[in-house]
Scaffold this motif. Structure first.
Motif, PDB file in Angstrom:
ATOM      1  N   ARG A  24     -75.715  11.674 -37.412  1.00 19.94           N
ATOM      2  CA  ARG A  24     -76.893  10.989 -38.024  1.00 19.94           C
ATOM      3  C   ARG A  24     -77.359  10.199 -36.707  1.00 19.94           C
ATOM      4  O   ARG A  24     -78.625   9.956 -36.640  1.00 19.94           O
ATOM      5  N   ARG A  25     -76.457   9.397 -36.087  1.00 15.50           N
ATOM      6  CA  ARG A  25     -76.811   8.501 -35.302  1.00 15.50           C
ATOM      7  C   ARG A  25     -77.565   9.109 -34.012  1.00 15.50           C
ATOM      8  O   ARG A  25     -78.396   8.410 -33.331  1.00 15.50           O
ATOM      9  N   VAL A  26     -77.196  10.276 -33.661  1.00 21.58           N
ATOM     10  CA  VAL A  26     -77.678  10.745 -32.159  1.00 21.58           C
ATOM     11  C   VAL A  26     -78.408  12.088 -32.776  1.00 21.58           C
ATOM     12  O   VAL A  26     -79.048  12.557 -31.555  1.00 21.58           O
ATOM     13  N   ARG A  27     -78.482  12.473 -33.920  1.00 21.70           N
ATOM     14  CA  ARG A  27     -79.255  13.412 -34.168  1.00 21.70           C
ATOM     15  C   ARG A  27     -80.953  13.617 -33.528  1.00 21.70           C
ATOM     16  O   ARG A  27     -81.264  14.675 -32.739  1.00 21.70           O
ATOM     17  N   PHE A  28     -81.751  12.614 -33.833  1.00 21.03           N
ATOM     18  CA  PHE A  28     -82.963  12.579 -33.281  1.00 21.03           C
ATOM     19  C   PHE A  28     -83.165  12.833 -31.810  1.00 21.03           C
ATOM     20  O   PHE A  28     -83.955  13.179 -31.392  1.00 21.03           O
ATOM     21  N   VAL A  29     -81.916  11.898 -31.160  1.00 21.18           N
ATOM     22  CA  VAL A  29     -82.202  11.820 -29.783  1.00 21.18           C
ATOM     23  C   VAL A  29     -81.857  13.267 -29.110  1.00 21.18           C
ATOM     24  O   VAL A  29     -82.412  13.808 -28.120  1.00 21.18           O
ATOM     25  N   LEU A  30     -80.665  13.839 -29.887  1.00 20.71           N
ATOM     26  CA  LEU A  30     -80.260  15.085 -29.292  1.00 20.71           C
ATOM     27  C   LEU A  30     -81.448  16.260 -29.662  1.00 20.71           C
ATOM     28  O   LEU A  30     -81.409  17.082 -28.764  1.00 20.71           O
ATOM     29  N   ILE A  31     -82.251  16.184 -30.490  1.00 21.15           N
ATOM     30  CA  ILE A  31     -83.433  17.129 -30.870  1.00 21.15           C
ATOM     31  C   ILE A  31     -84.353  16.890 -29.669  1.00 21.15           C
ATOM     32  O   ILE A  31     -84.877  17.946 -29.164  1.00 21.15           O
ATOM     33  N   THR A  32     -84.428  15.780 -29.322  1.00 27.38           N
ATOM     34  CA  THR A  32     -85.443  15.429 -27.943  1.00 27.38           C
ATOM     35  C   THR A  32     -85.090  16.113 -26.783  1.00 27.38           C
ATOM     36  O   THR A  32     -85.776  16.780 -26.173  1.00 27.38           O
ATOM     37  N   VAL A  33     -83.634  15.804 -26.759  1.00 28.19           N
ATOM     38  CA  VAL A  33     -82.885  16.542 -25.557  1.00 28.19           C
ATOM     39  C   VAL A  33     -83.208  18.171 -25.615  1.00 28.19           C
ATOM     40  O   VAL A  33     -83.423  18.630 -24.485  1.00 28.19           O
ATOM     41  N   LEU A  34     -82.961  18.623 -26.659  1.00 30.98           N
ATOM     42  CA  LEU A  34     -83.099  20.040 -26.755  1.00 30.98           C
ATOM     43  C   LEU A  34     -84.779  20.660 -26.380  1.00 30.98           C
ATOM     44  O   LEU A  34     -84.777  21.388 -25.837  1.00 30.98           O
ATOM     45  N   LEU A  35     -85.456  19.831 -26.859  1.00 33.10           N
ATOM     46  CA  LEU A  35     -87.025  19.958 -26.497  1.00 33.10           C
ATOM     47  C   LEU A  35     -87.139  19.988 -24.820  1.00 33.10           C
ATOM     48  O   LEU A  35     -87.887  20.732 -24.291  1.00 33.10           O
ATOM     49  N   VAL A  36     -86.707  18.896 -24.236  1.00 31.25           N
ATOM     50  CA  VAL A  36     -86.907  18.719 -22.959  1.00 31.25           C
ATOM     51  C   VAL A  36     -85.823  19.886 -22.198  1.00 31.25           C
ATOM     52  O   VAL A  36     -86.371  20.590 -21.269  1.00 31.25           O
TER      53      VAL A  36
END
Length: 200
Positions: free
Chosen positions: A64-76
């Protein structure tokens, strides 16, 4: 009410000095951006994931803590795949994922007060030249670390309230009340800080 991003524990990372963890994170970040091999960066991401897991945080909370940031990483990484190559996309994916997981591990094992103390000490030389106010910067960082999880929790509460009332969950309908509540809390916190004389 949430108390912050750090969790209690007695792991080696918990016992390590805050300064050593911050310096290590900085060195790791520089090293990750100097390496371009997807294989080495993939290994670094695995090590970072293991280090994050070793903090003792529950798996669901860890995701939960890193989910949103990792989604952004996937987009990049996807953008790099479209405009460059698969190797570049993998390098970006592993590099940024490793950095996110290392930062999450440091944040989970370091108290807010320790962060503030180290930032104050590191900025003292700049304060002597009148460039910054070390105490103000450390206070700002501490407030961000303290209230970031609470803002995320409030976002989830507003979203669930919309669903409970049968209303469609639209970004604007959630963000507007979130911004209003956050600004109201910011005014309250600012008044409390001034009343206690934390800022000169």
């Amino acid at each position: 009410m949430l108390t912050g991003l750090d969790i209690e524990g007695d792991t080696p990372l918990h016992r390590a000095p805050a300064r050593a963890k911050l310096v290590g994170l900085f060195v790791a970040a520089v090293g990750l951006f100097l390496v371009s091999s997807p294989f080495l960066l993939g290994a670094a991401a695995i090590v970072a994931a293991g280090l994050y897991a070793s903090t003792g945080i529950a798996p669901r909370e860890a995701i939960r803590r890193v989910r949103f940031v990792l989604i952004t990483v996937l987009l990049v990484a996807a953008a790099n795949y479209l405009f460059h190559s698969a190797a570049d996309a993998l390098a970006v994916l592993f590099r940024l994922s490793a950095l996110v997981l290392l930062a999450a591990a440091v944040t989970a094992t370091t108290t807010i007060s320790a962060f503030m103390d180290e930032i104050t000490l590191m900025l003292r030389p700049l304060e002597r030249f009148g460039l910054v106010r070390a105490a103000d910067v450390s206070l700002a960082v501490g407030l961000v670390l303290r209230f970031a999880p609470e803002i995320l929790a409030r976002y989830a509460d507003i979203r669930e309230a919309h669903r409970a009332r049968g209303l469609p969950v639209r970004p604007l309908g959630v963000l507007v009340p979130l911004v209003i509540l956050t600004l109201r809390d910011a005014d309250t916190i600012a008044l409390a800080i001034d009343a206690r004389g934390f800022r000169r």
